[in-house]
Scaffold this active site. Structure first.
Site, short mmCIF file in Angstrom:
data_model
loop_
_atom_site.label_atom_id
_atom_site.label_comp_id
_atom_site.label_asym_id
_atom_site.label_seq_id
_atom_site.Cartn_x
_atom_site.Cartn_y
_atom_site.Cartn_z
CB ALA A 37 8.53 -16.65 19.23
CD GLU A 82 9.00 -9.31 16.27
OE1 GLU A 82 8.32 -10.13 15.63
OE2 GLU A 82 9.61 -9.61 17.32
CG ASP A 132 -23.57 16.54 -3.19
OD1 ASP A 132 -24.36 16.81 -2.28
OD2 ASP A 132 -22.40 16.95 -3.23
#
Length: 920
Positions: A305, A309, A351
């Site tokens: 538990a 997952e 830039d």
């Protein structure tokens, strides 16, 4: 256009850049710009090249002429590393425990998650190797070489130092060489970003010039666009300029992103908590008299538990959503973890040309001797002369093609009533001396028009052109005017002419043409900032992100553009010839000072030094670039950002993100997306951790009561919660929109964990504790209704067993309904739910609908009731647990309201971003 070449039309250069320094391991044993006779002696070669036997011997010594990449780890080793990730190890343990508990379907599902995540991670690796492979594609397959006095075609990989190569129009240069005969114009854009071909001829070298600016050197991978020449090879393979870049790219490999590091820490924390809980319950269960098999079963249930997952899939989903969203805004992210890293960005190095500006020049100002900025025939003559000194072409649709600066001159001349037709211009042209980045000017010789005389027209950087103008008061006035125009943000060109006498022939050498000139005037070309950049810079400042400009342009021009878009808080500092800065000076500029910097007259090496300095002081750096030489810096920065329109293939391969529109505002959008992803991962963790408390407390109550209170929850019901009802809402939190104020807070420190003390207090002490109290209330209420007293038996065959099964079902359903309230609460960290909208996440609503339907099926469907040990709930119990979502959400909403009030009282929202962050 790259900023690296922008200085060809700008003013204010303070000195030459020092020679490019190669790393010691790749240092050449000689100076390729030294006198040719000495170079030939050191290479032991001559005009007839090497003999075939000598070339074979040297090939054995020096190795093949190819860009080599370091050996990569075997696939099995990389796969094993992914499968041994700390979170993967937890998933392995979860799968094993599931099989032990005879839950094979669960075990196989967890194994599938492990494999999918490992496979996806493998696909994100080897970015540096792909960049090196792209570099290798620049090299030609064959080369024309002189050996034993005869020209023959050989494989380019067989070239060696001392070979004499023949270069013609259209050829790719196969190795670094010194021109010994003839001359060619070479496209160096892949190395320098300079769009105009550079002239390379058999002349003496320039003292102190960078290698790429030497007038007699050619480099592997570049292309000859015109002319014919012979060159002696002085470097092959890894010792070439291309090989040096490849080596730097491989040395500056990708490091784990902040999120990747934090996920590992979270995994170990979860492992420790889960293992401790499982062992604790096993010991307590045995101590209070539970059978060992039952205690072991409950311990396994707690372990399974507590293993999230869904953590890796949720992170992957959140990152993938960010990638798709950024793609719609013009940013292609090549590595998922880069999305989150963007959210950590504290410094953007950008830039100027094409990123802050549109790279669409137009004529803005002019100055002529004696007339200043007044318009008149003299102004038209000035602009017409400048337009004649161009090489742009016009297609059948009337569109101009070529350098943006020259296109602006032709369009400006037409606008002033002095149009120049490119075809007629070329028809009158007798000689063209192309733009030379060392001289920073170009010139043409035009045949007479009508009864006039032939003349030389020169245009270029004012300081370069004015040196060749006849002495007089106009020169000093022009210098002052050029400085004023540059400070207004314009790119300044000087134009000068010389009438050729009737007996004077066409000059054959440019040094004869570009002398004794008369100044026609100055032209100010303006590349306007993108309309959206100012707002984007303002959002950066609000978010505590500092913006530096790294450009090859003139400092005054770049500073004017920077100020126009809002860069320079609290002040702007301009640094010229930035490669000469040592580490201590860079530390002072980038870390100790609070200024934003314009690094003018910069090269790609500047970017690498800036990135290294910022990284050394813990800053998260996003760096833009477009040239091949930018690849090491793009690797070295946490987020390399390549230009999609103007960038080279190598830059795009080396970068983690490619801007399809070359737009600075897209970088800011990406930073916001990264912050949203990070916030959503934290929301997921809050949601998952909050359910640990109501799942653990029932076991603790059972244990602490020594069995007087029966177990309020079964193992199968825990698994149904964690793998059935919890998963979809958790995944849906990865799709949340940005929370209000996400770009009005400073970047998080690099060391800040994805789990904070406040998150744990909120999850376990607020959401979790409230949920635990509610579900235990439901459990005890059902038993109390049936007449239960503490200590009464509730096992099978007892009068209270039916009530006990209903009570455990109420606990199970109560946890699910508490999950609903937790899901809505977790959607924001500080803001009220109404600010983001109750229905603004359709996926979450669908996930909640699924978990409620799934719960109803387990409670009321007879086959599932038997499998999970549940019973139908009476309506009063349903109404009771139906209030749980509102109670859980309401308590957290009140907590967040108090927190907002406390922050407001402390003035957290009123202090400027610069005061809330550290320099850098």
């Amino acid at each position: 256009m790259s900023d690296h070449g922008a200085d060809r039309t700008a003013t204010g250069r303070t000195g030459r850049r020092p020679r490019t320094v190669r790393p010691p391991a790749e240092a050449l044993p000689f100076d390729p710009s030294e006198p040719l006779p000495r170079l030939r002696r050191e290479l032991d070669t001559g005009p007839d090249g090497l003999s075939a036997r000598e070339a074979a011997r040297r090939l054995a010594v020096h190795g093949p002429n190819e860009v080599r990449r370091k050996a990569s780890a075997p696939f099995w080793r990389e796969a094993a590393a992914q499968l041994a990730h700390p979170l993967a190890l937890l998933l392995w343990a979860a799968a094993a425990l599931a099989f032990v508990a005879d839950l094979a379907v669960l075990g196989w599902a967890v194994l599938a998650v492990i494999v999918v995540n490992a496979g996806f991670a493998l696909l994100q690796e080897r970015q540096a190797e792909r960049a090196v492979e792209t570099l290798a594609r620049y090299l030609p397959e064959h080369a024309l070489v002189v050996r034993d006095g005869q020209a023959l075609t050989v494989e380019a990989r067989d070239l060696v130092p001392g070979d004499v190569i023949v270069l013609e129009e259209g050829d790719k240069v196969p190795a670094d060489g010194r021109v010994t005969e003839g001359g060619v114009e070479v496209d160096l854009s892949m190395l320098t970003g300079e769009s105009v071909p550079a002239e390379r001829v058999a002349v003496a070298g320039l003292l102190g010039a960078p290698l790429l600016e030497e007038p007699n050197l050619v480099f592997s991978g570049t292309t000859c666009v015109e002319g014919q020449a012979r060159a002696v090879v002085f470097a092959t393979g890894d010792r070439t300029e291309l090989g040096r870049i490849a080596a730097l790219s491989q040395r500056t490999g990708r490091e784990p992103s902040p999120l990747e590091r934090q996920v590992k820490k979270v995994a170990w924390l979860i492992a420790g908590v889960a293992t401790a809980m499982g062992v604790l319950f096993l010991v307590v269960g045995v101590a209070v008299g539970l059978p060992v098999t039952d205690s072991l079963m409950f311990a396994i249930g707690l372990l399974v538990a507590n293993v999230p997952e869904g953590l890796l899939p949720t992170i992957t989903l959140a990152l993938a959503v960010g990638v798709r969203a950024l793609a719609r805004h013009g940013a292609l992210v090549k590595r998922l973890s880069a999305v989150e890293t963007l959210g950590s960005t504290s410094v953007v190095c950008t830039d100027k040309t094409g990123t802050l500006t549109r790279n669409r020049m137009h004529l803005r100002a002019h100055w002529t001797p004696g007339h200043g900025t007044d318009a008149g025939p003299w102004a038209r003559a000035l602009v017409r002369a400048a337009a004649e000194c161009t090489t742009v072409t016009r297609d059948t649709d009337g569109e101009l093609h070529g350098d943006p600066t020259e296109s602006a001159l032709v369009e400006g001349a037409a606008g002033l009533g002095a149009p120049v037709d490119p075809d007629r211009r070329d028809g009158r042209r007798q000689t063209l001396f192309r733009f030379d980045p060392r001289l920073r000017m170009m010139s043409v010789v035009q045949a007479p028009e009508g009864s006039g005389a032939a003349r030389v027209v020169v245009k270029g950087a004012p300081e370069a052109v004015l040196e060749r103008v006849l002495p007089g008061p106009d020169r000093e006035a022009a210098r002052a005017a050029a400085q004023r125009l540059a400070e207004e943000g314009t790119r300044v060109l000087a134009v000068a002419v010389r009438e050729l006498g009737p007996d004077e022939g066409t000059p054959a050498r440019r040094q004869d043409a570009e002398t004794g000139l008369t100044l026609s005037g100055l032209i100010g070309l303006y590349d306007p900032p993108r309309a959206e950049v100012a707002a984007a810079v303002r959002r950066c400042h609000e978010a505590g992100v500092r913006v530096h400009v790294v450009t090859g342009d003139n400092g005054a021009t770049a500073a004017a553009i920077a100020r126009e878009v809002g860069i320079g808080e609290p002040r702007l500092e301009v640094v010229a010839a930035s490669e000469s800065l040592d580490d201590s000076e860079l530390d002072r500029l980038l870390v100790e000072d609070d200024a934003e910097i314009v690094f003018a007259r910069s090269s790609p090496e500047t970017k690498l030094k800036v990135a290294d300095t910022l990284r050394a002081h813990g800053r998260i750096v996003a760096m833009t670039g477009d040239g091949v030489n930018d690849a090491p810096a793009l690797h070295r920065a946490h987020i390399g950002v390549a230009m999609g329109r103007s960038g080279t293939d190598v830059a795009r391969e080396a970068a983690a993100m490619v801007l399809t529109d070359d737009d600075f505002a897209t970088i800011v959008t990406a930073i916001e997306s990264g912050r949203r992803v990070y916030d959503n991962v934290r929301k997921f963790i809050v949601y998952i951790f909050a359910h640990a408390t109501p799942e653990i407390v029932p076991f603790l109550v059972f244990a602490l009561s020594a069995g007087a209170v029966p177990l309020p929850l079964t193992v199968l019901q825990i698994l149904a919660i964690d793998l059935g009802t919890e998963t979809l809402p958790a995944l849906a939190l990865g799709r949340e929109r940005s929370e209000p104020g996400v770009m009005r807070r400073p970047p998080r420190p690099e060391h800040q964990g994805v789990i904070s003390r406040d998150m744990l207090v909120r999850s376990w002490g607020c959401l979790g504790l409230v949920s635990a109290v509610l579900v235990m209330t439901a459990f005890l209420y059902v038993l109390w209704r049936a007449g239960w007293q503490p200590g009464d038996p509730t096992g099978e065959g007892t009068p209270l067993h039916s009530a006990y099964v209903t009570a455990t079902t109420a606990t199970f359903a109560g946890i699910v309904t508490c999950q609903v309230g937790t899901a809505f609460a977790a959607r924001t960290d500080r803001a009220a739910l109404r600010e983001i909208g109750l229905l603004s996440n359709p996926l979450l609503l669908a996930g909640i609908a699924f978990e409620l339907c799934f719960t109803a099926a387990l409670v009321y469907a007879p086959p599932l009731r038997q499998a999970f040990g549940t019973a139908p709930l009476p309506w009063d119990v349903v109404l009771l647990i139906g209030t749980f979502p509102l109670l859980v959400w309401g308590v957290d909403e009140a907590r967040r309201a108090r927190r907002r009030q406390r922050d407001f009282s402390a003035g957290a929202g009123s202090s400027p971003p610069w005061s809330r962050r550290k320099g850098g």
